[in-house]
Design an enzyme around this catalytic site. Structure first.
Site, PDB file in Angstrom:
ATOM      1  CE1 TYR A 199     116.870  68.379  87.901  1.00  0.00           C
ATOM      2  CE2 TYR A 199     117.524  70.475  86.902  1.00  0.00           C
ATOM      3  CZ  TYR A 199     116.717  69.745  87.768  1.00  0.00           C
ATOM      4  OH  TYR A 199     115.751  70.399  88.501  1.00  0.00           O
ATOM      5  CE  LYS A 232     114.567  93.217  63.069  1.00  0.00           C
ATOM      6  NZ  LYS A 232     114.360  92.501  61.804  1.00  0.00           N
ATOM      7  NE  ARG A 287     112.826  88.682  56.007  1.00  0.00           N
ATOM      8  CZ  ARG A 287     113.697  89.109  56.913  1.00  0.00           C
ATOM      9  NH1 ARG A 287     114.138  88.277  57.846  1.00  0.00           N
ATOM     10  NH2 ARG A 287     114.138  90.357  56.884  1.00  0.00           N
ATOM     11  CG  MET A 322     113.543  77.783  84.705  1.00  0.00           C
ATOM     12  SD  MET A 322     111.886  77.412  85.302  1.00  0.00           S
ATOM     13  CE  MET A 322     111.439  76.053  84.213  1.00  0.00           C
TER      14      MET A 322
END
Length: 345
Positions: free
Chosen positions: A242, A33, A128, A290
């Site tokens: 940063y 999955k 679940r 990023m």
């Protein structure tokens, strides 16, 4: 080439499946999955099929459809989410096997696709997915008359062998299924390591196939190498990135590498993370941004042209520890911008 490269070793993947298969008492399936835990379900599944896996598990019918295209008509593809509204055509046309979770799904399946194969998922305490004991008791005889191909449940705490929940769920599963003439499945990777009492007829390893705990002896499957774009010299007192979160305490060399949280390298791991320049560990300098990460390569014997974040030196669980998460998240977060290269096909 600034693109970071994720190399996926399919020989290692197959080796992990064979090792877990050797520990399992019955048949060994494979969970693929979330796009094969982020490594590419079509190629991962084909490699596992060549190793001997004949049954695969996915989360959604849509994942099952993509997997059927990759695998062809032979292997069995089971869908954990069961038979949801709108899934009927995919289940029928692509020969998917839904793991039925409640009476509504049972009615939907037998009315829309009478005689089509299905499995049943039971809730033994995880709360679940699956039928709870009372629902199963009311539906059991009717469900078994429809000839399910598998009855399964899922362990909540199998990564901790000493956790009392494991024994409670095993007992509940036995109470709900002993005496039925249907193959049973309880164990994923962690359950395999709990021993034969948990194996039943089928085991369903997932994260262990991809090099994750609790399969301590797993062979690493993924290697992530990130190119160096620029190296600069810093004097003591100069800062990086940063927020000025890194300040050089000595004359330093800082490599800027071309990856970041946009590629799934979790920002939270920054203060503890390091990369490898050969055999030299090089700490992250400043925040993970990023697209870029600063790395202190001062102690590297020579300037590297790329650094390794994931591989033989550092596992997915090493990275997970830095980010206070789990290896599953590390793998499934790896982004589409990474170049994926497969070895061992």
């Amino acid at each position: 080439m600034a693109q970071a490269k994720l190399t996926i070793d399919l020989d290692a993947l197959r080796s992990n499946w064979r090792a877990l298969d050797a520990r399992s008492e019955g048949e060994t399936a494979a969970v693929v999955k979330a796009d094969g835990y982020g490594l590419g379900a079509p190629r991962v599944a084909r490699a596992l099929a060549r190793a001997g896996a004949r049954r695969f598990f996915v989360a959604l019918a849509e994942e099952g459809a993509a997997l059927r295209e990759a695998l062809g008509p032979g292997p069995e593809i089971c869908v954990f989410s069961g038979h949801m509204p709108g899934d009927t055509d995919m289940i029928n046309d692509l020969s998917l096997v839904p793991m039925i979770n409640n009476i509504d799904q049972m009615l939907r399946h037998v009315e829309a696709l009478p005689g089509a194969p299905f499995g049943i998922q039971l809730d033994t305490g995880m709360n679940r997915l699956g039928m709870e004991p009372a629902e199963w008791a009311a539906l059991r005889d009717i469900a078994l008359a429809q000839n399910p191909v598998l009855v399964m449940s899922h362990l909540a705490c199998a990564d901790d062998a000493a956790h009392p929940m494991n024994a409670r769920q095993l007992q509940a599963f036995r109470e709900m299924t002993d005496g039925i003439d249907v193959p049973r499945s309880l164990a994923a990777t962690g359950g395999i390591h709990l021993g034969p009492d948990y194996h039943f007829d089928l085991t369903r390893p997932g994260v262990g196939l991809y090099g994750g705990l609790p399969f301590v002896d797993a062979t690493p499957v993924g290697t992530l190498e990130v190119p160096v774009i620029q190296v600069r010299e810093l004097e003591p007192g100069e800062t990086v990135g940063y927020g000025n979160s890194f300040t050089a305490s000595r004359p330093s060399r800082i490599a800027t590498i071309s990856a970041g949280y946009g590629d799934g390298i979790l920002r939270g791991m920054g203060p503890r993370a390091s990369l490898m320049a050969g055999e030299t560990r090089c700490p992250v300098a400043g925040r993970i941004s990023m697209d870029l990460i600063g790395v202190d390569v001062t102690d590297a014997p020579e300037l590297p042209d790329r650094l390794e974040l994931l591989g033989q030196h550092q596992s997915i669980d090493t990275l997970a520890g830095w980010a206070d998460t789990i290896g599953y998240e590390i793998l499934t977060s790896l982004g589409a911008r990474l170049s994926r290269v497969y070895r061992g096909e």
